[in-house]
Design an enzyme around this catalytic site. Structure first.
Site, short mmCIF file in Angstrom:
data_model
loop_
_atom_site.label_atom_id
_atom_site.label_comp_id
_atom_site.label_asym_id
_atom_site.label_seq_id
_atom_site.Cartn_x
_atom_site.Cartn_y
_atom_site.Cartn_z
N SER A 9 9.85 -21.32 -42.83
CA SER A 9 9.16 -20.45 -42.14
C SER A 9 8.10 -21.34 -41.31
CB SER A 9 8.72 -19.70 -43.68
OG SER A 9 7.77 -18.90 -43.50
N HIS A 34 12.19 -18.60 -39.68
CA HIS A 34 12.00 -17.70 -39.65
C HIS A 34 10.60 -17.35 -39.31
CE1 HIS A 34 11.70 -14.71 -43.10
NE2 HIS A 34 10.53 -15.36 -43.12
N ASP A 36 7.10 -15.17 -39.45
CA ASP A 36 6.26 -14.16 -40.74
C ASP A 36 4.99 -13.78 -39.77
OD1 ASP A 36 7.51 -14.51 -42.96
OD2 ASP A 36 6.60 -16.28 -42.51
N MET A 38 2.08 -11.61 -40.18
CA MET A 38 1.13 -9.73 -40.42
C MET A 38 0.24 -9.85 -40.33
SD MET A 38 1.02 -12.71 -43.43
CE MET A 38 2.58 -13.86 -44.56
N HIS A 67 10.00 -11.80 -39.64
CA HIS A 67 10.10 -10.95 -40.90
C HIS A 67 8.53 -9.79 -40.35
CE1 HIS A 67 8.35 -11.14 -45.62
NE2 HIS A 67 8.79 -10.04 -44.88
N MET A 69 5.42 -7.77 -41.84
CA MET A 69 4.73 -7.24 -43.05
C MET A 69 3.40 -6.21 -41.90
SD MET A 69 4.62 -10.93 -45.42
CE MET A 69 5.68 -11.68 -42.98
N MET A 138 12.29 -10.35 -51.01
CA MET A 138 11.28 -10.95 -51.24
C MET A 138 10.58 -11.50 -52.77
SD MET A 138 9.43 -10.43 -49.07
CE MET A 138 8.58 -11.76 -49.30
N PHE A 144 1.67 -14.24 -48.24
CA PHE A 144 1.15 -15.52 -48.48
C PHE A 144 2.18 -17.08 -48.56
CE2 PHE A 144 -2.44 -13.54 -49.81
CZ PHE A 144 -3.59 -13.48 -48.72
N GLY A 145 2.44 -17.62 -47.99
CA GLY A 145 3.20 -19.09 -48.61
C GLY A 145 2.83 -19.87 -49.43
N GLY A 146 4.11 -20.80 -50.22
CA GLY A 146 2.68 -21.20 -51.48
C GLY A 146 3.28 -20.86 -52.56
N ASP A 176 13.36 -14.72 -49.50
CA ASP A 176 11.72 -15.40 -49.20
C ASP A 176 11.04 -15.37 -50.09
OD1 ASP A 176 9.84 -15.53 -46.90
OD2 ASP A 176 10.07 -13.77 -46.16
N GLY A 177 10.58 -16.44 -49.98
CA GLY A 177 9.68 -17.03 -51.21
C GLY A 177 9.75 -17.93 -52.37
N GLY A 178 8.92 -19.30 -51.61
CA GLY A 178 9.20 -19.57 -53.05
C GLY A 178 10.33 -20.36 -53.57
N GLY A 198 9.74 -22.35 -46.55
CA GLY A 198 8.18 -22.53 -45.65
C GLY A 198 7.47 -23.75 -46.62
C1 DX5 Z 1 5.85 -14.80 -47.35
C2 DX5 Z 1 6.84 -14.66 -46.63
C3 DX5 Z 1 7.07 -15.80 -46.13
C4 DX5 Z 1 6.82 -17.13 -46.47
C5 DX5 Z 1 7.50 -18.08 -47.56
O1 DX5 Z 1 4.56 -13.53 -47.26
O2 DX5 Z 1 7.55 -13.77 -46.20
O3 DX5 Z 1 8.09 -16.07 -45.44
O4 DX5 Z 1 6.26 -17.89 -45.47
O5 DX5 Z 1 6.90 -19.43 -48.07
P1 DX5 Z 1 6.81 -20.38 -48.90
O6 DX5 Z 1 8.79 -20.80 -49.17
O7 DX5 Z 1 5.99 -21.31 -49.01
O8 DX5 Z 1 6.81 -19.52 -50.40
ZN ZN Z 2 9.06 -13.95 -44.41
#
Ligand code: DX5
Ligand code: ZN
Length: 220
Positions: A9, A34, A36, A38, A67, A69, A138, A144-146, A176-178, A198
């Site tokens: 991502s 990927h 994102d 937003m 993706h 959002m 999700m 948010f990432g991380g 997607d996520g974590g 990500g």
């Molecule tokens: C969150 C995004 C994810 C994000 C994942 O809203 O849709 O794609 O970038 O990031 P990590 O892998 O850091 O959770």
């Molecule tokens: Zn995403």
């Protein structure tokens, strides 16, 4: 054959060195980018928009898994097709006429994805699963990432896998996520096909090796 897909991502990339990070993904064993998008309304954050996607598209040599959002994604389906999106994923929670939206995405020549927030039940896809190319589960709250991985995701993956098999659908399951090396194998074992990562990729010391190891784990 390596059938399980790794999709780094770019949200976690260094935006001041975006071309460098895109080239890293081009050279890596990852299969997709990927992306994102937003809008600050559907999610409490704004990432980047069309001009940045256009710049990414110019350098990326692998499919763009976009993706959205955003609220009312129908307004931008053609725009995202013109910008080179391969997959266009909309949120279930943002679409009043999901069936119509998916047909519009396909009519523009893209694969149609549907993302589910962590609280959205898999059973809601019962009557639409055969029209979906990819379901993005999700595993964090989008925006948010991380963030840390929500453990209930494993259960949702198996439920979704059952639904897909029962309906004879060909839908891919994306997480997607974590995502890290701590949950990748188990996610694949319960039915995932695509892992988005990500922070785990971009914050690591050796990004190419991190992708390589994650892919190996996913396909082991
Ligand atoms: C969150 C995004 C994810 C994000 C994942 O809203 O849709 O794609 O970038 O990031 P990590 O892998 O850091 O959770
Ligand atoms: Zn995403």
């Amino acid at each position: 054959m390596d059938s399980k897909i790794i999709a780094p991502s770019l949200l976690a990339a260094d935006f001041a060195n975006l071309q460098r990070d895109i080239e890293m993904v081009n050279q890596s064993e990852a299969q997709w980018f990927h992306i994102d998008i937003m809008d600050g309304v559907f999610v409490p954050n704004i990432s980047f928009g069309m001009p940045v996607l256009q710049a990414i598209s110019k350098h990326a040599k692998k499919p763009l898994d976009v993706h959205l959002m955003i609220v009312d994604p129908d307004r931008y389906i053609k725009t995202f097709a013109d910008l080179g999106s391969t997959n266009l994923t909309v949120h279930f929670e943002a679409c009043t006429h999901l069936h119509r939206t998916l047909q519009a995405i396909k009519a523009e020549g893209m694969k149609a994805g549907v993302a589910l927030n962590p609280h959205t039940n898999i059973n809601l896809l019962e009557d639409i699963i055969n029209d979906i190319d990819l379901v993005c589960l999700m595993s964090v709250n989008p925006g948010f990432g991380g963030q840390s991985f929500i453990e209930n995701t494993y259960h949702k993956v198996s439920q979704l896998k059952d639904l897909i098999d029962r309906k004879g659908a060909k839908t891919l399951i994306e997480i997607d996520g974590g995502v890290t090396n701590q949950n990748a194998k188990e996610l694949i074992d319960v039915g995932a096909d695509v892992l988005v990562a990500g922070s785990y990729v971009f914050k690591s010391d050796n990004q190419l090796n991190t992708i390589k190891d994650l892919k190996k784990l996913a396909n082991s």
